[in-house]
Design a protein around this motif. Structure first.
Motif, PDB file in Angstrom:
ATOM      1  N   THR A  15      62.997  42.819  41.974  1.00 10.31           N
ATOM      2  CA  THR A  15      61.671  42.220  42.092  1.00 10.31           C
ATOM      3  C   THR A  15      60.590  43.296  42.011  1.00 10.31           C
ATOM      4  OG1 THR A  15      61.546  42.436  44.496  1.00 10.31           O
ATOM      5  CG2 THR A  15      62.606  40.421  43.615  1.00 10.31           C
ATOM      6  N   PRO A  16      59.386  42.908  41.616  1.00  6.94           N
ATOM      7  CA  PRO A  16      58.287  43.884  41.622  1.00  6.94           C
ATOM      8  C   PRO A  16      58.094  44.529  42.995  1.00  6.94           C
ATOM      9  CG  PRO A  16      57.639  41.949  40.385  1.00  6.94           C
ATOM     10  CD  PRO A  16      58.960  41.622  41.040  1.00  6.94           C
ATOM     11  N   ALA A  17      58.252  43.759  44.061  1.00  2.38           N
ATOM     12  CA  ALA A  17      58.078  44.318  45.412  1.00  2.38           C
ATOM     13  C   ALA A  17      59.112  45.395  45.695  1.00  2.38           C
ATOM     14  CB  ALA A  17      58.151  43.208  46.461  1.00  2.38           C
ATOM     15  N   GLU A  18      60.362  45.177  45.280  1.00  2.00           N
ATOM     16  CA  GLU A  18      61.418  46.178  45.503  1.00  2.00           C
ATOM     17  C   GLU A  18      61.141  47.455  44.712  1.00  2.00           C
ATOM     18  OE1 GLU A  18      65.595  43.954  46.127  1.00  2.00           O
ATOM     19  OE2 GLU A  18      64.486  43.309  44.322  1.00  2.00           O
ATOM     20  N   VAL A  19      60.736  47.296  43.469  1.00  2.00           N
ATOM     21  CA  VAL A  19      60.447  48.456  42.627  1.00  2.00           C
ATOM     22  C   VAL A  19      59.250  49.217  43.183  1.00  2.00           C
ATOM     23  CG1 VAL A  19      59.804  49.229  40.313  1.00  2.00           C
ATOM     24  CG2 VAL A  19      61.433  47.338  40.594  1.00  2.00           C
ATOM     25  N   TYR A  20      58.191  48.499  43.499  1.00  2.00           N
ATOM     26  CA  TYR A  20      56.983  49.126  44.021  1.00  2.00           C
ATOM     27  C   TYR A  20      57.272  49.871  45.321  1.00  2.00           C
ATOM     28  CZ  TYR A  20      52.214  49.782  45.643  1.00  2.00           C
ATOM     29  OH  TYR A  20      51.041  50.342  46.101  1.00  2.00           O
ATOM     30  N   GLU A  21      58.012  49.241  46.222  1.00  2.00           N
ATOM     31  CA  GLU A  21      58.320  49.862  47.515  1.00  2.00           C
ATOM     32  C   GLU A  21      58.981  51.227  47.332  1.00  2.00           C
ATOM     33  OE1 GLU A  21      61.362  49.270  51.271  1.00  2.00           O
ATOM     34  OE2 GLU A  21      60.972  47.572  49.972  1.00  2.00           O
ATOM     35  N   TYR A  22      59.863  51.331  46.366  1.00  2.00           N
ATOM     36  CA  TYR A  22      60.527  52.611  46.123  1.00  2.00           C
ATOM     37  C   TYR A  22      59.590  53.596  45.409  1.00  2.00           C
ATOM     38  CZ  TYR A  22      63.748  56.172  44.710  1.00  2.00           C
ATOM     39  OH  TYR A  22      64.344  57.394  44.536  1.00  2.00           O
ATOM     40  N   ALA A 124      65.397  56.686  34.723  1.00  2.00           N
ATOM     41  CA  ALA A 124      65.968  57.191  35.978  1.00  2.00           C
ATOM     42  C   ALA A 124      65.532  56.319  37.149  1.00  2.00           C
ATOM     43  CB  ALA A 124      65.554  58.646  36.204  1.00  2.00           C
ATOM     44  N   LEU A 125      64.255  55.942  37.167  1.00  5.74           N
ATOM     45  CA  LEU A 125      63.756  55.058  38.221  1.00  5.74           C
ATOM     46  C   LEU A 125      64.516  53.731  38.190  1.00  5.74           C
ATOM     47  CD1 LEU A 125      61.806  54.357  40.489  1.00  5.74           C
ATOM     48  CD2 LEU A 125      60.072  53.856  38.759  1.00  5.74           C
ATOM     49  N   LYS A 126      64.732  53.204  37.021  1.00  4.25           N
ATOM     50  CA  LYS A 126      65.498  51.959  36.863  1.00  4.25           C
ATOM     51  C   LYS A 126      66.891  52.103  37.459  1.00  4.25           C
ATOM     52  CE  LYS A 126      67.740  49.167  33.358  1.00  4.25           C
ATOM     53  NZ  LYS A 126      67.362  48.205  32.371  1.00  4.25           N
ATOM     54  N   ARG A 127      67.609  53.168  37.092  1.00  2.59           N
ATOM     55  CA  ARG A 127      68.976  53.368  37.599  1.00  2.59           C
ATOM     56  C   ARG A 127      68.998  53.425  39.123  1.00  2.59           C
ATOM     57  NH1 ARG A 127      69.035  56.743  33.256  1.00  2.59           N
ATOM     58  NH2 ARG A 127      68.666  58.598  34.516  1.00  2.59           N
ATOM     59  N   ILE A 128      68.063  54.154  39.692  1.00  3.07           N
ATOM     60  CA  ILE A 128      68.024  54.313  41.151  1.00  3.07           C
ATOM     61  C   ILE A 128      67.724  52.990  41.845  1.00  3.07           C
ATOM     62  CG2 ILE A 128      66.720  55.359  43.043  1.00  3.07           C
ATOM     63  CD1 ILE A 128      66.383  57.838  41.157  1.00  3.07           C
ATOM     64  N   VAL A 129      66.704  52.288  41.391  1.00  2.00           N
ATOM     65  CA  VAL A 129      66.298  51.050  42.051  1.00  2.00           C
ATOM     66  C   VAL A 129      67.366  49.970  41.881  1.00  2.00           C
ATOM     67  CG1 VAL A 129      64.557  49.216  42.120  1.00  2.00           C
ATOM     68  CG2 VAL A 129      63.843  51.610  41.940  1.00  2.00           C
ATOM     69  N   GLU A 130      67.965  49.875  40.708  1.00  2.00           N
ATOM     70  CA  GLU A 130      68.988  48.858  40.507  1.00  2.00           C
ATOM     71  C   GLU A 130      70.258  49.146  41.307  1.00  2.00           C
ATOM     72  OE1 GLU A 130      67.891  46.998  36.138  1.00  2.00           O
ATOM     73  OE2 GLU A 130      69.585  48.397  36.259  1.00  2.00           O
ATOM     74  N   ALA A 131      70.486  50.403  41.634  1.00  2.00           N
ATOM     75  CA  ALA A 131      71.687  50.773  42.409  1.00  2.00           C
ATOM     76  C   ALA A 131      71.497  50.541  43.915  1.00  2.00           C
ATOM     77  CB  ALA A 131      72.050  52.236  42.152  1.00  2.00           C
TER      78      ALA A 131
END
Length: 132
Positions: A15-22, A124-131
């Motif tokens: 979710t945008p909230a999860e991505v933004y939070e990180y 890299a941000l994608k890999r980290i957040v999705e993991a």
């Protein structure tokens, strides 16, 4: 005169909230943005990034509910580069969109290289957040 811009984007299954939070935490920049910095330091309300042999100041958009992650990079030369950066809702997840602007005198090869570096950081941000 307007400069050339490239909008570099990556889709993330969060979710945008999860991505933004990180992504909003400057202390995490070295984890996903080695193209920008290898370390960050906080000095009161100021953030400093170590980039190669330089210590550069970073300023960030205030915390917000809109997914705005804009930041300014202040070089030791006094130059300031504004970097528009957004997390936006997309389908069942999010899309990161970073606007890269060609700097005066920048060659096509350098602009293409910088595009690749930004894309690598976003991936890299994608890999980290999705993991997570």
């Amino acid at each position: 005169m307007a400069t050339e811009s490239r909008h570099i984007s990556v889709h993330i299954r969060r979710t945008p909230a999860e991505v933004y939070e990180y992504a909003v935490d400057p202390a995490r920049l070295p984890e996903w943005a080695p193209g920008l910095c290898s370390a960050v330091e906080r000095d009161g309300d100021r953030w400093w990034a170590i980039s190669g042999t330089d210590r550069i100041e970073l300023t960030f958009a205030p915390a917000n509910a809109l997914g705005v992650l804009d930041h300014d990079v202040h070089l030791p030369t006094g130059e300031v580069f504004h970097n528009p950066f957004r997390v936006i809702p997309h389908d069942e997840g999010s899309e990161l969109v970073f606007t890269l602007r060609r700097q005066p005198g920048m060659s096509d090869a350098d602009f293409t290289r910088d595009t690749g570096l930004v894309l690598a950081d976003l991936e890299a941000l994608k890999r980290i957040v999705e993991a997570r």
